[in-house]
Design a protein around this motif. Structure first.
Motif, PDB file in Angstrom:
ATOM      1  N   LEU A  23       0.822  -1.207   0.000  1.00 11.04           N
ATOM      2  CA  LEU A  23       0.000   0.000   0.000  1.00 11.04           C
ATOM      3  C   LEU A  23       0.861   1.265   0.000  1.00 11.04           C
ATOM      4  CD1 LEU A  23      -2.759  -1.091   2.559  1.00 11.04           C
ATOM      5  CD2 LEU A  23      -2.928  -1.002   0.059  1.00 11.04           C
ATOM      6  N   HIS A  27       0.895   4.190  -2.837  1.00  9.54           N
ATOM      7  CA  HIS A  27       0.714   5.598  -2.461  1.00  9.54           C
ATOM      8  C   HIS A  27       1.864   6.451  -2.972  1.00  9.54           C
ATOM      9  CE1 HIS A  27       0.611   9.130   0.272  1.00  9.54           C
ATOM     10  NE2 HIS A  27      -0.688   8.975   0.154  1.00  9.54           N
ATOM     11  N   GLU A  44      -8.133  -7.787  -2.497  1.00  4.58           N
ATOM     12  CA  GLU A  44      -8.514  -6.638  -1.668  1.00  4.58           C
ATOM     13  C   GLU A  44      -7.393  -5.611  -1.599  1.00  4.58           C
ATOM     14  OE1 GLU A  44      -8.510  -4.186   1.824  1.00  4.58           O
ATOM     15  OE2 GLU A  44      -7.262  -5.969   1.659  1.00  4.58           O
ATOM     16  N   GLU A  47      -7.139  -3.777  -4.944  1.00  9.99           N
ATOM     17  CA  GLU A  47      -8.170  -2.750  -5.115  1.00  9.99           C
ATOM     18  C   GLU A  47      -7.777  -1.465  -4.390  1.00  9.99           C
ATOM     19  OE1 GLU A  47     -11.282  -0.621  -6.293  1.00  9.99           O
ATOM     20  OE2 GLU A  47     -10.659  -2.579  -7.069  1.00  9.99           O
ATOM     21  N   ARG A  48      -7.221  -1.589  -3.204  1.00 10.25           N
ATOM     22  CA  ARG A  48      -6.780  -0.403  -2.477  1.00 10.25           C
ATOM     23  C   ARG A  48      -5.602   0.261  -3.184  1.00 10.25           C
ATOM     24  NH1 ARG A  48      -6.659  -0.744   3.937  1.00 10.25           N
ATOM     25  NH2 ARG A  48      -6.174   1.431   3.451  1.00 10.25           N
ATOM     26  N   CYS A  49      -4.736  -0.530  -3.796  1.00 14.39           N
ATOM     27  CA  CYS A  49      -3.611   0.046  -4.552  1.00 14.39           C
ATOM     28  C   CYS A  49      -4.111   0.839  -5.749  1.00 14.39           C
ATOM     29  CB  CYS A  49      -2.671  -1.063  -5.021  1.00 14.39           C
ATOM     30  SG  CYS A  49      -1.715  -1.862  -3.711  1.00 14.39           S
ATOM     31  N   ARG A  50      -5.151   0.346  -6.399  1.00 13.55           N
ATOM     32  CA  ARG A  50      -5.682   1.030  -7.591  1.00 13.55           C
ATOM     33  C   ARG A  50      -6.240   2.400  -7.245  1.00 13.55           C
ATOM     34  NH1 ARG A  50      -7.849  -4.277  -8.395  1.00 13.55           N
ATOM     35  NH2 ARG A  50      -6.545  -5.428  -9.899  1.00 13.55           N
ATOM     36  N   ARG A  51      -6.718   2.568  -6.016  1.00 16.42           N
ATOM     37  CA  ARG A  51      -7.243   3.868  -5.604  1.00 16.42           C
ATOM     38  C   ARG A  51      -6.165   4.941  -5.630  1.00 16.42           C
ATOM     39  NH1 ARG A  51     -10.361   1.701  -0.163  1.00 16.42           N
ATOM     40  NH2 ARG A  51     -11.616   0.083  -1.205  1.00 16.42           N
ATOM     41  N   HIS A  52      -4.912   4.527  -5.563  1.00 13.87           N
ATOM     42  CA  HIS A  52      -3.789   5.472  -5.636  1.00 13.87           C
ATOM     43  C   HIS A  52      -3.253   5.607  -7.056  1.00 13.87           C
ATOM     44  CE1 HIS A  52      -3.607   5.789  -1.280  1.00 13.87           C
ATOM     45  NE2 HIS A  52      -3.533   4.487  -1.170  1.00 13.87           N
ATOM     46  N   GLY A  53      -3.927   4.989  -8.017  1.00 16.95           N
ATOM     47  CA  GLY A  53      -3.482   5.082  -9.402  1.00 16.95           C
ATOM     48  C   GLY A  53      -2.471   4.026  -9.804  1.00 16.95           C
ATOM     49  N   ARG A  55      -0.993   0.242 -10.848  1.00 15.26           N
ATOM     50  CA  ARG A  55      -1.414  -0.876 -11.686  1.00 15.26           C
ATOM     51  C   ARG A  55      -0.853  -2.164 -11.078  1.00 15.26           C
ATOM     52  NH1 ARG A  55       0.816   2.571 -15.354  1.00 15.26           N
ATOM     53  NH2 ARG A  55       2.397   1.057 -15.977  1.00 15.26           N
TER      54      ARG A  55
END
Length: 310
Positions: A23, A27, A44, A47-53, A55
């Motif tokens: 994570l 970030h 899971e 998905e949290r990593c994708r929220r920071h843009g 891949r």
């Protein structure tokens, strides 16, 4: 290495230090490749990593399988065209005396914690050496300096990870390899699910003894070693770091004190112990993978865990 847009494989990425590192990488703008046994938990985290843009790549595998680990490295190269960093954070524990823990359990701890890192280094270093750049970070422990009573298998692996790092640095230097770094991070006790998921052959319940390190702080130390490799980095509160440094001058005294404190605080009879091999051979799904939130810990990690909303 430059963290932003870097491609970094993280083993043990489903929970604990590995999860926090993945994570933190996302970030910071990196693209983590998530390696662990449990696809659901990795999804899971991804998905949290994708929220920071980021891949992220989800790569379920058991680090004890060298071929599977190599396939993860190959997948990272195929998806992103390069491999900039590798973090060996996968780890399991079992508590009990050397006479009580079954040899097959000891072997499994060695296979996951130590041979898993060997497989990771063998997969990561060739493409890094070919490109003349890259960084490997092995997550050891202060237990790689001061042995843990009732945890010989885990302690052996953490000592071994320090030796692995020294050997690799010497080999790279003697082969005149530049641009590739190998670092070892040594955290103090960290409040993660490893304690509640650990194998246990005692009649007591394990707790991380204070002062307990925040897994986020360990993750930041890992990122710093990816950016600027350094031989060894101790992570934790001042008393934990002081204990490591004092051991160099008064090893027997420090070992006696450490063993006594752990026997009194680290293993308690305050609840039902979970006898058996824990998550050594298969994931323990009942464990809260966000953080262990052990009753014993009053660290920032556990306070943050208690305050999190579902």
């Amino acid at each position: 290495m430059d963290i932003r847009d870097g491609v970094v494989v993280v083993t043990g990425a489903s929970s604990g230090i590995g999860r926090e590192t993945a994570l933190a990488l996302a970030h910071a703008g990196a693209h983590p490749v998530l390696l662990a046994r449990r696809r659901g938990a990795l999804d899971e985290v991804a998905e949290r990593c994708r929220r920071h843009g980021a891949r992220p790549v989800v790569a379920p595998a058991d680090v004890t399988d060298g071929e599977a680990v190599q396939q993860v490295a190959d997948t990272a190269l195929q998806r992103h065209g390069r491999l900039d960093g590798w973090v060996n954070a996968a780890s399991v524990m079992e508590f009990g005396t050397v006479l009580d823990v079954p040899p097959e359990d000891v072997r499994r701890v060695l296979d996951v914690n130590l041979m898993g890192a060997v497989h990771g280094c063998r997969a990561a270093l060739p493409p890094m050496i070919a490109e003349g750049r890259g960084a490997v970070v092995n997550v050891s422990s202060i237990l790689g300096v001061i042995a843990l009573p009732f945890g010989a298998g885990y302690t052996m692996t953490k000592f071994g990870l320090r030796g692995l790092g020294v050997s690799l640095r010497q080999e790279l230097r003697l082969n005149e390899v530049t641009g590739v770094g190998v670092s070892t991070v040594l955290p103090a006790a960290v409040d993660t699910p490893i304690w509640s998921a650990a194998g246990n052959r005692t009649a007591r319940t394990p707790h991380p003894p204070p002062p307990v390190a925040d897994p986020g702080d360990v993750a930041q130390a890992v990122l710093e070693r990816l950016r600027v490799p350094r031989r060894e980095t101790v992570v934790g509160a001042l008393p934990a770091r002081a204990l490591v440094y004092a051991h160099a001058f008064l090893p027997e005294v420090v070992e006696r004190v450490f063993a006594t404190v752990f026997d009194m605080i680290g293993l308690r009879g305050d609840g039902p112990a979970r006898p058996g091999a824990g998550n050594l051979f298969a994931p323990v799904h009942a464990v809260d993978q966000e953080a262990s939130c052990s009753r014993a810990s009053l660290s920032r990690a556990s306070m943050r865990c208690r305050s999190r909303k579902p």
